[in-house]
Design a protein around this motif. Structure first.
Motif, PDB file in Angstrom:
ATOM      1  N   SER A  18      -1.382  -5.826  12.863  1.00 48.13           N
ATOM      2  CA  SER A  18      -0.933  -7.197  12.613  1.00 48.13           C
ATOM      3  C   SER A  18      -0.658  -7.327  11.112  1.00 48.13           C
ATOM      4  O   SER A  18      -1.107  -6.481  10.327  1.00 48.13           O
ATOM      5  CB  SER A  18      -2.032  -8.189  13.024  1.00 48.13           C
ATOM      6  N   PRO A  19       0.054  -8.359  10.680  1.00 49.85           N
ATOM      7  CA  PRO A  19       0.322  -8.503   9.239  1.00 49.85           C
ATOM      8  C   PRO A  19      -0.949  -8.508   8.380  1.00 49.85           C
ATOM      9  O   PRO A  19      -0.998  -7.837   7.345  1.00 49.85           O
ATOM     10  CB  PRO A  19       1.074  -9.831   9.150  1.00 49.85           C
ATOM     11  N   ALA A  20      -1.978  -9.205   8.805  1.00 46.46           N
ATOM     12  CA  ALA A  20      -3.227  -9.232   8.034  1.00 46.46           C
ATOM     13  C   ALA A  20      -3.879  -7.847   8.019  1.00 46.46           C
ATOM     14  O   ALA A  20      -4.365  -7.391   6.984  1.00 46.46           O
ATOM     15  CB  ALA A  20      -4.187 -10.268   8.601  1.00 46.46           C
ATOM     16  N   GLN A  21      -3.898  -7.197   9.159  1.00 44.49           N
ATOM     17  CA  GLN A  21      -4.465  -5.858   9.229  1.00 44.49           C
ATOM     18  C   GLN A  21      -3.638  -4.875   8.401  1.00 44.49           C
ATOM     19  O   GLN A  21      -4.202  -3.992   7.747  1.00 44.49           O
ATOM     20  CB  GLN A  21      -4.529  -5.381  10.677  1.00 44.49           C
ATOM     21  N   ALA A  22      -2.329  -5.041   8.412  1.00 51.70           N
ATOM     22  CA  ALA A  22      -1.454  -4.145   7.636  1.00 51.70           C
ATOM     23  C   ALA A  22      -1.758  -4.255   6.146  1.00 51.70           C
ATOM     24  O   ALA A  22      -1.743  -3.244   5.433  1.00 51.70           O
ATOM     25  CB  ALA A  22       0.014  -4.467   7.913  1.00 51.70           C
ATOM     26  N   ARG A  23      -2.054  -5.452   5.678  1.00 51.20           N
ATOM     27  CA  ARG A  23      -2.435  -5.615   4.264  1.00 51.20           C
ATOM     28  C   ARG A  23      -3.731  -4.865   3.983  1.00 51.20           C
ATOM     29  O   ARG A  23      -3.879  -4.215   2.941  1.00 51.20           O
ATOM     30  CB  ARG A  23      -2.565  -7.096   3.901  1.00 51.20           C
ATOM     31  N   ARG A  24      -4.678  -4.925   4.897  1.00 50.19           N
ATOM     32  CA  ARG A  24      -5.945  -4.191   4.752  1.00 50.19           C
ATOM     33  C   ARG A  24      -5.683  -2.679   4.765  1.00 50.19           C
ATOM     34  O   ARG A  24      -6.236  -1.945   3.958  1.00 50.19           O
ATOM     35  CB  ARG A  24      -6.907  -4.600   5.875  1.00 50.19           C
ATOM     36  N   VAL A  25      -4.847  -2.223   5.666  1.00 48.70           N
ATOM     37  CA  VAL A  25      -4.500  -0.802   5.755  1.00 48.70           C
ATOM     38  C   VAL A  25      -3.903  -0.329   4.436  1.00 48.70           C
ATOM     39  O   VAL A  25      -4.297   0.705   3.895  1.00 48.70           O
ATOM     40  CB  VAL A  25      -3.531  -0.549   6.940  1.00 48.70           C
ATOM     41  N   GLU A  26      -2.953  -1.091   3.909  1.00 46.53           N
ATOM     42  CA  GLU A  26      -2.324  -0.723   2.638  1.00 46.53           C
ATOM     43  C   GLU A  26      -3.355  -0.676   1.514  1.00 46.53           C
ATOM     44  O   GLU A  26      -3.336   0.248   0.690  1.00 46.53           O
ATOM     45  CB  GLU A  26      -1.211  -1.698   2.296  1.00 46.53           C
ATOM     46  N   ALA A  27      -4.253  -1.642   1.495  1.00 47.11           N
ATOM     47  CA  ALA A  27      -5.287  -1.664   0.450  1.00 47.11           C
ATOM     48  C   ALA A  27      -6.190  -0.442   0.552  1.00 47.11           C
ATOM     49  O   ALA A  27      -6.538   0.167  -0.463  1.00 47.11           O
ATOM     50  CB  ALA A  27      -6.103  -2.956   0.544  1.00 47.11           C
ATOM     51  N   ILE A  28      -6.554  -0.072   1.752  1.00 46.72           N
ATOM     52  CA  ILE A  28      -7.405   1.108   1.955  1.00 46.72           C
ATOM     53  C   ILE A  28      -6.674   2.361   1.474  1.00 46.72           C
ATOM     54  O   ILE A  28      -7.245   3.188   0.756  1.00 46.72           O
ATOM     55  CB  ILE A  28      -7.817   1.247   3.442  1.00 46.72           C
ATOM     56  N   LEU A  29      -5.428   2.503   1.858  1.00 48.06           N
ATOM     57  CA  LEU A  29      -4.670   3.688   1.450  1.00 48.06           C
ATOM     58  C   LEU A  29      -4.480   3.731  -0.061  1.00 48.06           C
ATOM     59  O   LEU A  29      -4.647   4.781  -0.684  1.00 48.06           O
ATOM     60  CB  LEU A  29      -3.327   3.742   2.176  1.00 48.06           C
ATOM     61  N   LEU A  30      -4.153   2.594  -0.664  1.00 46.57           N
ATOM     62  CA  LEU A  30      -3.981   2.551  -2.117  1.00 46.57           C
ATOM     63  C   LEU A  30      -5.273   2.897  -2.845  1.00 46.57           C
ATOM     64  O   LEU A  30      -5.263   3.628  -3.840  1.00 46.57           O
ATOM     65  CB  LEU A  30      -3.477   1.175  -2.553  1.00 46.57           C
ATOM     66  N   GLU A  31      -6.385   2.378  -2.352  1.00 45.19           N
ATOM     67  CA  GLU A  31      -7.676   2.698  -2.959  1.00 45.19           C
ATOM     68  C   GLU A  31      -7.954   4.201  -2.879  1.00 45.19           C
ATOM     69  O   GLU A  31      -8.422   4.824  -3.824  1.00 45.19           O
ATOM     70  CB  GLU A  31      -8.790   1.922  -2.254  1.00 45.19           C
TER      71      GLU A  31
END
Length: 164
Positions: free
Chosen positions: A75-88
């Protein structure tokens, strides 16, 4: 066993919250592996990959997570979390985690072109890294992205702008 009885995925998902980090890591490993061919089996439990384990101090757990994230639709909210995890994790000290995190980010950027400048910046960093593994991963990612050509990327970007 799970391939013969996919309902066992529920038990695997439950084991990811075990207090023994090795049990949790092994419980993440199999769903990550299965998701490559049976993402539909794992999808109902995909939140295990964006939950508290994503902040683990264990590189083995983070590796399973960054490898699994691009395999699912979010979902859009989950996708933001996914991106944050990958960036970290692109900056995580362990080389395998960093390499797979950037690989996952590049996979997401194939669907969400606004991530491409970030991916390119990290690719340049990896290419200048003293780590041969990071240099090799950067080369593989660049080859994969360039084999798709710029026309599909530009077309997807235009489509995204129209929808926004």
């Amino acid at each position: 066993m799970v391939e013969n009885n996919p309902s066992l995925v529920i038990e695997l998902a439950a084991l990811t919250s075990d207090v023994d980090w090795l049990v949790a890591e092994r419980a993440l490993d199999l769903p990550e592996k299965l998701a490559h061919e049976h993402a539909d089996w794992i999808a109902p439990h995909k939140k295990i990959f964006i939950g508290p384990l994503a902040a683990s101090d264990k590189w083995e757990i983070r590796l399973q997570i960054v490898r699994a994230l691009p395999l699912f639709h979010w979902s859009p909210a989950q996708a933001r979390r996914v991106e944050a995890i990958l960036l970290e994790n692109v900056a995580f000290p362990q080389t395998f985690v960093r390499a797979w995190a950037l690989d996952g980010l590049a996979t997401l950027a194939e669907r969400r072109v606004t991530l491409m400048p970030t991916v390119r910046r990290h690719l340049r960093d990896f290419e200048r890294s003293p780590s041969k593994a990071l240099q090799a991963r950067a080369k593989q990612i660049r080859a994969r992205l360039s084999s798709q050509g710029t026309a599909p990327v530009a077309r997807r970007a235009a489509e995204q702008r129209r929808r926004s």
